[in-house]
Design an enzyme around this catalytic site. Structure first.
Site, PDB file in Angstrom:
ATOM      1  N   ASP A 223       0.819  -1.207   0.000  1.00 55.66           N
ATOM      2  CA  ASP A 223       0.000   0.000   0.000  1.00 55.66           C
ATOM      3  C   ASP A 223       0.857   1.263   0.000  1.00 55.66           C
ATOM      4  OD1 ASP A 223      -2.597   1.061  -0.149  1.00 55.66           O
ATOM      5  OD2 ASP A 223      -2.674   1.456   1.995  1.00 55.66           O
ATOM      6  N   SER A 247      -7.794   5.123  -0.705  1.00 53.88           N
ATOM      7  CA  SER A 247      -7.850   3.867  -1.446  1.00 53.88           C
ATOM      8  C   SER A 247      -9.294   3.376  -1.516  1.00 53.88           C
ATOM      9  CB  SER A 247      -6.982   2.802  -0.757  1.00 53.88           C
ATOM     10  OG  SER A 247      -5.634   3.231  -0.692  1.00 53.88           O
ATOM     11  N   GLN A 297      -4.652  -1.440  -7.698  1.00 55.78           N
ATOM     12  CA  GLN A 297      -5.441  -0.617  -6.782  1.00 55.78           C
ATOM     13  C   GLN A 297      -6.050   0.561  -7.524  1.00 55.78           C
ATOM     14  OE1 GLN A 297      -3.826   2.444  -3.879  1.00 55.78           O
ATOM     15  NE2 GLN A 297      -4.242   0.793  -2.434  1.00 55.78           N
TER      16      GLN A 297
END
Length: 307
Positions: A223, A247, A297
């Site tokens: 991340d 996110s 993502q």
């Protein structure tokens, strides 16, 4: 002001953070980040949810992928509950679904993330690698991102509040070394590609002893830098207060075992942004040039309109 933690103490605390406590057969609690500020780091929630899923997986099956959706931002200072559902157990594959929740001011649980993880019994099969590891500067020849963070704080002077400085300079259990200039290091538009090396700052238990922990650490680190890649073409940064973002979802495919306490290269790119969202991809390689994991993502990315 207390003494600074050693690398070994940082990693020991990191292991505790990623080790969820079992409250029932399928219920777990994830610890809060000590001295955490503001919103919980998304990588922490993903890693803890994966640990909850791994704790209920059948013996001999290993996580090969996860897909997660962030529903709302988690708050620091509050433990996170992880409810696990055993949706499928087969001979070769199994599936686990995890809902991460925090208790709100009214005492009601509020889901902050949904995660599904798939597990497989290791087997031999048709194999190929149609990807080449980027030829970049090795980590030994790069400065740590923490050193660059100190320079950022020095150059910002009074423009940064004490809380912001503490957040930027908080000691981290993962050493990041960036080949390129990330969004917070650069205000000039550039191509949406970035390359960073990462590993824990001290050794972890061996991968033979605890392979689930190494996968959780890689999930946590995945991340980092990812959403920021889609900001690079615009020359804007969350660190400078120019963007609002979060996110939205996160997917990882684990291709082969890898030690998270040895240098791994994270190569990210962002082929598209628009409509207030940015789409990002990542590939993680070991020092032998083998593809360890793939990541994708999408995140919300909006220009900040006011102060």
């Amino acid at each position: 002001m207390g003494r600074e933690q050693t690398a070994e103490e940082l990693v020991a605390g990191f292991i505790r953070l990623l080790t969820v406590s079992r409250e029932s057969d399928d219920g777990f609690t994830g610890r809060m980040q000590p001295d955490g500020i503001g919103r919980v780091f998304g990588g922490q929630v993903i890693a803890q949810a994966l640990q909850a899923a791994q704790a209920t997986a059948p013996d001999g099956l290993e996580a090969h992928s996860l897909h997660a959706y962030f529903l709302r931002g988690g708050k620091e200072g509050v433990d996170i509950d992880y409810a696990t559902a055993r949706d499928f157990d087969g001979r070769s594959f199994a599936n686990r679904r995890v809902v991460a929740s925090q208790t709100d001011e009214d005492g009601k649980p509020r889901p902050i993330l949904n995660l599904t993880a798939s597990f497989q019994r290791p087997e031999d099969g048709l194999a190929h690698d149609d990807v080449t590891m980027p030829d970049v500067t090795p980590p030994e020849d790069l400065r740590s991102d923490m050193e660059m963070r100190h320079k950022l704080v020095e150059s910002a002077g009074d423009k940064m509040s004490e809380a912001q400085r503490n957040l930027v300079l908080r000691p981290r259990p993962i050493d990041m070394r960036t080949v390129d200039r990330l969004h917070w290091m650069n205000s000039e538009p550039r191509e949406p590609r970035a390359h960073s090396w990462f590993r824990t700052v001290a050794p972890l238990p061996s991968i033979e002893e605890n392979p689930a922990l190494h996968r959780a650490v890689i999930a946590y680190a995945s991340d980092y830098t990812l959403l920021g890649t889609s900001a690079l073409p615009h020359g804007l940064s969350w660190m400078r207060g120019e963007l609002v973002g979060a996110s939205l979802d996160h997917a990882i495919w684990f291709h082969r075992p890898a030690r998270a306490d040895e240098w791994l290269l994270y190569a990210t790119d962002a082929p598209w942004s628009g409509g207030g969202r940015g789409f990002n991809r990542g590939r993680i390689f070991n020092r032998q040039g083998e593809l360890v994991a793939s990541v994708a993502q999408e995140g919300m990315m909006r220009r900040r309109k006011g102060p």
